[in-house]
Design an enzyme around this catalytic site. Structure first.
Site, PDB file in Angstrom:
ATOM      1  N   PRO C 107     -58.308  -6.752   6.975  1.00  0.00           N
ATOM      2  CA  PRO C 107     -57.866  -5.759   7.339  1.00  0.00           C
ATOM      3  C   PRO C 107     -57.063  -6.043   8.484  1.00  0.00           C
ATOM      4  O   PRO C 107     -57.195  -7.213   8.739  1.00  0.00           O
ATOM      5  CB  PRO C 107     -59.166  -5.062   8.020  1.00  0.00           C
ATOM      6  CG  PRO C 107     -60.107  -5.513   7.077  1.00  0.00           C
ATOM      7  CD  PRO C 107     -60.699  -6.723   7.054  1.00  0.00           C
ATOM      8  N   GLY C 109     -55.031  -5.473  11.339  1.00  0.00           N
ATOM      9  CA  GLY C 109     -54.936  -5.445  12.659  1.00  0.00           C
ATOM     10  C   GLY C 109     -56.145  -5.748  12.599  1.00  0.00           C
ATOM     11  O   GLY C 109     -56.755  -5.845  14.041  1.00  0.00           O
ATOM     12  N   CYS C 110     -56.963  -7.150  11.915  1.00  0.00           N
ATOM     13  CA  CYS C 110     -58.520  -7.132  12.233  1.00  0.00           C
ATOM     14  C   CYS C 110     -58.163  -8.979  12.869  1.00  0.00           C
ATOM     15  O   CYS C 110     -57.865  -9.441  11.765  1.00  0.00           O
ATOM     16  CB  CYS C 110     -59.412  -7.466  11.814  1.00  0.00           C
ATOM     17  SG  CYS C 110     -61.015  -7.577  11.385  1.00  0.00           S
ATOM     18  N   ILE C 111     -58.132  -9.866  13.813  1.00  0.00           N
ATOM     19  CA  ILE C 111     -58.092 -10.231  14.347  1.00  0.00           C
ATOM     20  C   ILE C 111     -58.747 -10.819  15.092  1.00  0.00           C
ATOM     21  O   ILE C 111     -60.361 -10.701  15.229  1.00  0.00           O
ATOM     22  CB  ILE C 111     -56.706 -10.270  15.634  1.00  0.00           C
ATOM     23  CG1 ILE C 111     -56.130  -8.969  15.386  1.00  0.00           C
ATOM     24  CG2 ILE C 111     -56.204 -11.703  16.345  1.00  0.00           C
ATOM     25  CD1 ILE C 111     -54.982  -7.908  16.322  1.00  0.00           C
TER      26      ILE C 111
END
Lengths: 100, 128, 111
Positions: C107, C109-111
């Site tokens: 995803p 923005g999934c860091i």
């Protein structure tokens, strides 16, 4: 508010859109290829002179000189700045919009 | 990352490039999506060729297409990310013969003065 | 490039185990990927996996976990649209792990 423009007004409409969509009293800084818009004797001179009635305009002198022009070639009323002046402008304004 | 204890700032993303010729449009959209995690007050404006980013009916992935992701669909996901304020520049639309019915998301059309006001109200402006 | 094999079919995955091409996905692949995480897929898992594939098809992105939770709630009801329910199904994170099983990229923005 500071607006910056770095594209030639003869190639892109960045300067045109910037002047159209900025408010009275704002500052506009021309650098890189946008400095061609600050010169006397071009088709754009009238547009810039008109903008000077309500906006402050600046141009980065090293970019003028790099392109074979001098400070005296700049439309009167457009203020020349060096790199330190560029930094001061950015620092003193709350926001900067870059017209790429 | 939900702005806890922090002040909510007004973020404006200014989009001025057509979608596929350069990477600006896609980069902007990715920053918007990542930035949405910070739950700030976000607005997007589309000016000049930027209005073409929202054109309906983009077809890129079919066999005969240009073979890249059709990210125009992603603008429709922004509402789910609580990014709901999208504006287009009236003159840019008119110059290109576009009306809001040509766009694939709901937008508000702003005239010169309204656009200038919107920019002047921001805390942070990100330009693409 | 690593490869995952299901029913004799090889599909490429990246260094984090996500399919490199979402069109190579099928349910057997999902089962193999879940098996690597020692997870058996139930109807409840499939519901989320299929939801994710539909979401990707519509929006061309894998949703952030907050967005996924909200969207699941809207479509499947509040008893499913909450972190507790989704983390019980996908202990490594509903967005990250479920997206991987669904053949989606990680995803945004999934860091």
């Amino acid at each position: 508010m500071l607006h910056t423009v770095n594209k030639s007004p003869f190639e892109k409409n960045s300067l045109e859109s910037c002047l159209r969509l900025s408010k009275e009293g704002c500052a506009v800084l021309l650098f890189e290829d946008a400095v061609y818009g600050a010169l006397k004797g071009t088709q754009l001179e009238a547009t810039v002179v008109e903008a000077l009635k309500s906006k402050k305009m600046y141009v980065l002198l090293p970019d003028i000189e790099a392109r074979g022009m001098r400070a005296e070639d700049v439309i009167s009323g457009v203020q020349t700045v060096d790199y330190a002046g560029f930094v001061d402008l950015v620092a003193e304004k709350a926001t900067v919009q870059a017209w790429l | 990352m939900d702005g806890e204890g922090g002040v909510i700032k007004k973020f404006l993303y200014v989009n001025r490039k057509a979608p596929y010729g350069t990477i600006y449009a896609l980069e902007s959209l990715e920053v918007v999506l990542i930035g949405a995690a910070f739950e700030q007050d976000v607005s997007l404006v589309f000016i000049d060729d930027g209005v073409y980013q929202l054109k309906k009916g983009q077809q890129t992935t079919v066999d005969s297409g240009i073979g890249v992701k059709d990210f125009s669909k992603t603008y429709r996901a922004l509402e789910g990310y609580d990014v709901e304020k999208l504006y287009v520049d009236k003159k840019s639309m008119e110059m290109r013969g576009l009306s809001t019915s040509d766009l694939n998301v709901d937008v508000e059309v702003l005239d010169d003065a309204q656009m200038a006001d919107l920019m002047a109200q921001q805390d942070i402006i990100l330009s693409f | 490039m690593a490869v995952v094999t299901a029913n004799g079919k090889d599909v490429e995955v990246d260094e984090e185990g996500y399919l490199t091409d979402l069109n190579t996905w099928d349910e057997d692949i999902a089962k193999v990927l879940a098996d690597q995480d020692k997870l058996e897929l139930t109807e409840s898992h499939w519901e989320v996996i299929h939801f994710l594939r539909e979401y990707y098809n519509e929006y061309q992105i894998a949703p952030a976990v907050r967005v996924l939770t909200k969207a699941i709630g809207k479509k499947l009801g509040p008893e499913k649209g909450n972190s507790k329910y989704l983390y019980e199904l996908f202990p490594y994170g509903p967005a990250k792990q479920a997206c991987r099983f669904a053949g989606l990229p990680k995803p945004t923005g999934c860091i």
